[in-house]
Design an enzyme around this catalytic site. Structure first.
Site, mmCIF file in Angstrom:
data_model
loop_
_atom_site.group_PDB
_atom_site.id
_atom_site.type_symbol
_atom_site.label_atom_id
_atom_site.label_comp_id
_atom_site.label_asym_id
_atom_site.label_seq_id
_atom_site.Cartn_x
_atom_site.Cartn_y
_atom_site.Cartn_z
ATOM 1 C CB SER A 1 -8.233 0.966 5.727
ATOM 2 O OG SER A 1 -8.869 2.220 5.776
ATOM 3 C CE LYS B 1 -3.986 1.954 2.542
ATOM 4 N NZ LYS B 1 -4.851 1.808 3.746
ATOM 5 C CB SER C 1 -8.199 3.721 2.717
ATOM 6 O OG SER C 1 -7.330 3.115 3.645
#
Ligand SMILES: [Zn+2]
Lengths: 482, 501
Positions: A179, A80, A155
């Site tokens: 997330s 990420k 996210s």
């Protein structure tokens, strides 16, 4: 040659070690796969082709020459883009950090490299991990591999979608209020938010420090466990990691009669198709000799308000440092007085980030601190206590991961409250600091549903036992056609 | 209206409070990273790392020794130590703050910093200590012109100082006289020097802000005071200013003023006047630090001797007077010098006297300050004896020579004036020059004889004037360059005068 990119991380590792195929062959396939499907999915925002190929050749050489190799040898992993990678841009999907190249590796990244995993690239997210749909990214939204008109969740949308789309075998995400679990659920893969203090946050660009953890996303429970063995445990660079959990050594003990509580408020609050799946999951566990009961939680109603108050408060302070003086993007301070310069450069944040900075600043102001921030912390404490007493009676709690199915782009983007509401099932684990995992539980209208399992602090083993038990007694597709 | 003399500070209702910042220079590294604690003499931004630059994703790693040091300061100032401490973020934007918040401590909602509710006696008075807190120093802004000049077209930032450990000592507004403030600050200096936590002579290691109000007026903050010594001057100036305003019925408003070191005046600060809301909240990245009784007593055991303890030892063990002991311990360097000399030659009273009454005359109080203010020698710690070539060996030998009657005190004083310049041992000076005492009666008699021949008229007055003998002694001393033994000489003169009858 067969489709190597479709294999689970464990299968990749076994294949490379046994000489069935080389790491280089596999990485070439992964890179081709990214080139083919990423334009549709937009999960990978930065590909480290040379780095990945170089590492693959190194792994192959080690195997050829019978050198010692790490337990993750050859596995392609995506990171990420809010987790720092030395020499590789780390942008948080924000214009604010569009040119930022960290001079150091996050602890988790260093450990992955040390264990011979192959970093394939950086993955899309909502700007600074603020969002639940990956629509708030300066790189554009990530699409759901099951239906590209739909959001991938957020996210860590890139982390979940890249695994589901077979652009990498496993990935790392970060979970502040869901997330990791939200997109993993939306993309029908497995995602773990570890106990707060189990995985080092050194190198994770913070959104809300007291809530978030880095965690793995994979196609299977064992892939997730494999990554945890590498990334978990004490770190000299993070004093919030508990030193007592230095080397987790997860082994599966099945046939242990688990006591399971189904959280009624969360299950009944979900869309009917989803709650139906959770109840049938309970039936499945009952049939597998587990002791299941419906339970009730008193503080569920306050969890969201508490979560967003604390998260935004911390965020408003965390994001203060982005003033473009030491790093950031290209913009000359020539001719600006510094206050004016700060104001100018900070307008580069996206709308959702600005919204959270403003609210966070408000709840921390001395006039409202007691009314909002302190109250939120009190609720957090009460929620923790409630969960603690529940975990005396139950090994695990189950609930939906998401109260709704994946939705279409733009459906919620204009209504922040609607967007916040979908985190209702996930924020509890972050507030209480307990571990939670999502496993694929089926589909409704061809859109994935996830089962969430929570356990008491540092009881990841119980989570894994339950998740594996569920996974091995269901057969749910994790590889969409693209 | 009551008219007052210039410098008369007995104005009703003067209230002065202090905020003292001491860098914990005794540490190896910064408060939250492993960069050097001593940044002096390093290239600008040559003592930084991802943590103290606040790079995204870095986490503060608390230096446990800094907590110990802050705990020692708190105990020395009689503060209560809480069972656990946390760090707080103080949020404000400023270019010298890498994270745009400062990690500090906070006292509210039942939470306290490392020390609270203490006190310090100085002379007959006591000042209460409100709190002591551990925090990080910001970086340093360097303006184009060198000074604090807001018209600079550019400003440079040096983060070498960012993250250095600071202990902030906040007093209650208990002072009524700037002179007391000076005494108090000297005492604080001696305490932190004795604890070994802060080398107050290192440039910028101690800073003091003051707040002051007079009856009927609002509180004025004075900032940017470069050294402890300047605080008294700044306060005197500010009292005079506020009194004048009040005499002309001008209200003293709450404001922040900067001390202008060059012009010796306070002037309105250019900083924004609006009330800042620092949005304090607990730092999630630093777990709560448990202290507790056991910890505190372990720190107590580790604590070096404090000035008052040392003074008591000097009185009891060396049998020094209260005054001499006080002068010695008021400056750790002096007390250390004394004890080193005594170790070489055990004559404590003689040595203490030489240090306090003679040597101190040559040390220049202002030299310390002058060096602190000078940016040309930033890496030098200026000593009390700066510019003097003196060490305990020399003073010890001086005491030996006096005790053995090899030289008299006057000669010793002459020798001292030389050795502080050259760094020689007293015996070397003696060997080189003719400063040895003349005790030989024949040699002295010759000198007396020649004086008697030269001073005929004085000798005629001798019968009526008893001072003549001393006058003649002076002449003999002059002739022998002070080397003649005065006792022997006077006896010879008296005998000779008596013989004239
Ligand atoms: Zn540093």
């Amino acid at each position: 040659m067969s489709k190597l990119y479709k294999l689970s991380a464990k299968e990749v590792n076994t294949g490379i070690r046994s000489g069935e195929f080389t790491a280089e062959e596999y990485i070439i396939q992964i890179l081709e796969r990214i080139d083919k499907v990423n334009p549709k999915v937009n999960a990978v925002i930065c590909i480290d082709r040379n780095g990945a190929l170089e590492k693959a050749r190194l792994v192959d050489r080690k195997i050829r020459e019978d050198e010692k190799i790490g337990p993750l040898a050859g596995i392609a992993i995506g990171i990420k883009d809010n987790i720092c990678t030395s020499g590789l841009k780390t942008t948080c999907a924000s214009k604010m950090l569009e040119e930022y190249v960290p001079p150091y590796d996050a602890t988790v990244v260093r450990r992955l490299k040390d264990d011979d995993a192959i970093i394939i690239g950086k993955l899309n997210l909502d700007e600074f991990a603020m969002g639940s749909s990956t629509e708030f990214s300066s790189f554009g939204p990530t699409s759901n591999p099951w239906n590209t008109d739909y959001v991938a969740g957020g996210s860590s949308g890139g982390s979940a979608a890249s695994v589901a789309a077979s652009e990498c075998s496993v990935s790392l995400g970060s979970d502040t209020g869901g997330s990791i679990r939200c997109p993993a659920s939306f993309c029908s893969v497995v995602g773990l938010k570890p106990t707060y203090g189990l995985v080092s946050r050194f190198g994770l660009i913070p959104y809300a420090n007291s809530l978030e953890q880095i965690g793995p996303i994979g196609k299977t429970v064992s892939d997730v466990v494999m990554i945890m063995k590498t990334i978990a445990g004490a770190d000299d660079n993070d004093q919030t990691v508990q030193v007592t959990y230095r080397t987790p050594d997860y082994t599966f003990s099945s046939n242990e009669k688990m006591r399971i509580g189904l959280v009624r408020e969360l299950t009944e609050g979900a869309e009917p198709e989803i709650s139906k799946r959770i109840y049938s999951a309970m039936d499945l566990f009952t049939n597998l000799d587990c002791k299941c009961e419906e339970i009730s939680m008193n503080y569920v109603d306050y969890a969201l308000a508490s979560y967003y108050t604390i998260a935004m408060a911390e965020a408003s302070s965390n994001l203060s440092r982005y003033d473009n003086i030491r790093y950031g993007f290209n913009f000359t301070p020539d001719g600006y007085e510094w206050n004016a310069y700060f104001a100018k450069v900070r307008s580069n944040f996206g709308d959702e980030v600005k919204r959270r900075i403003i609210v966070g600043t408000y709840v921390l102001s001395s006039a409202y601190y007691g009314k909002y921030y302190l109250k939120a912390q009190k609720i957090r404490t009460m929620l923790k206590q409630e969960l603690r007493s529940l975990f005396k009676k139950y090994d695990i709690l189950i609930a939906p991961t998401m109260p709704i199915l994946p939705f279409k782009f733009g459906e919620k983007i204009d209504d922040p409250i609607k967007m916040f509401m979908i985190d209702i099932d996930t924020v509890i684990a972050n507030l209480a600091g307990v571990p939670a995992i999502t496993v694929p539980a089926g589909f409704s209208n061809d859109l994935p549903i996830g089962l969430q399992i929570m356990a008491s602090e540092f009881q990841e083993q119980k989570l894994f036992n339950a998740a594996l038990l569920f996974e091995s007694n269901t057969n749910i597709n994790r590889s969409p056609e693209l | 209206m009551v008219l007052m003399k210039q410098g008369d500070n007995e104005y009703p209702g003067i209230k002065i409070g202090l905020e003292i910042h001491c860098q914990l220079t005794g540490l190896q590294s910064k408060l939250f990273c492993s960069c050097f604690c001593n940044y002096h003499g390093l290239e600008p931004n040559g003592n930084i790392c991802p943590i103290c630059c606040g790079l995204p994703g870095t986490l503060p790693l608390l230096n446990k020794t800094a907590v110990e040091s802050a705990c020692m300061v708190s105990l020395a100032l009689d503060c209560k130590i809480p069972d656990n401490i946390t760090f707080y973020r103080k949020n404000y934007f400023y270019p010298d703050l890498p994270k745009n918040f400062q990690l500090t401590q906070y006292n509210a909602y039942g939470i306290t910093s490392i020390g609270v509710g203490g006190s310090l006696k100085y002379g007959e008075k006591t000042s209460r200590i409100r709190r002591i807190q551990l925090e990080e120093d910001p970086g340093r802004l360097v303006y184009e012109s060198g000074g604090i000049d807001f018209s600079s077209s550019y400003t440079l930032i040096d983060y070498n100082r960012a993250g250095i450990s600071l202990v902030e000592i906040v007093t209650e507004p208990d002072f009524t006289d700037p002179k007391d403030v000076r005494v108090f600050l000297n005492k604080i200096t001696s305490i932190i020097e004795h604890l070994g936590v802060c080398n107050t002579k290192r440039q910028g290691s101690v800073r003091c802000d003051a707040n002051i109000s007079i009856q009927g007026g609002k509180r004025v903050e004075i900032k940017n005071v470069g050294s402890f010594k300047e605080v008294e001057k700044a306060l005197n100036y500010e009292i005079a200013r506020q009194k004048t305003m009040s005499m002309h019925d001008i209200k003293v408003l709450a404001e922040t003023r900067d001390w202008d070191d060059a012009r010796k005046v306070t002037k309105q600060s250019r900083a924004k006047e609006e009330e800042q809301d620092y949005r304090y909240f607990p730092e999630p990245d630093i777990p709560t630090i448990l202290l507790g009784e056991e910890y505190v007593s372990s720190i107590r055991k580790k604590m070096p001797e404090l000035p008052y303890e040392r003074k008591n030892r000097f009185i009891a063990y060396y049998e020094l007077s209260d005054h001499i002991s006080q002068v010695l311990i008021d400056n750790k360097e002096l007390a250390d010098f004394f004890e080193s000399a005594v170790k070489i030659y055990s004559s404590p009273k003689e040595i203490a006297n030489w240090i306090v009454t003679e040597l101190l005359r040559y040390t220049d109080d202002d030299i310390t300050e002058a060096k602190i203010d000078s940016s040309s020698i930033p890496n030098q710690s200026s000593s009390l004896f700066a510019g003097l070539k003196i060490d305990p060996n020399q003073i010890a030998e001086l005491a030996i020579l006096i005790d053995r009657n090899t030289i008299n005190r006057n000669t010793a004083k002459i020798i001292l004036t030389q050795i502080i310049k050259t760094g020689e041992m007293p015996s070397q000076v003696l060997a080189r020059t003719d400063v040895l005492k003349i005790e030989d009666k024949i040699i002295i008699s010759e000198a007396v004889e020649s004086v008697f021949k030269a001073e005929k008229s004085a000798i005629r007055d001798a019968k009526n004037n008893p001072n003549v003998a001393n006058f003649l002694l002076g002449k003999v001393m002059k002739l022998t360059k002070g080397r003649a033994d005065p006792k022997i000489t006077l006896n010879l003169i008296k005998t000779k005068l008596d013989g004239l009858d």
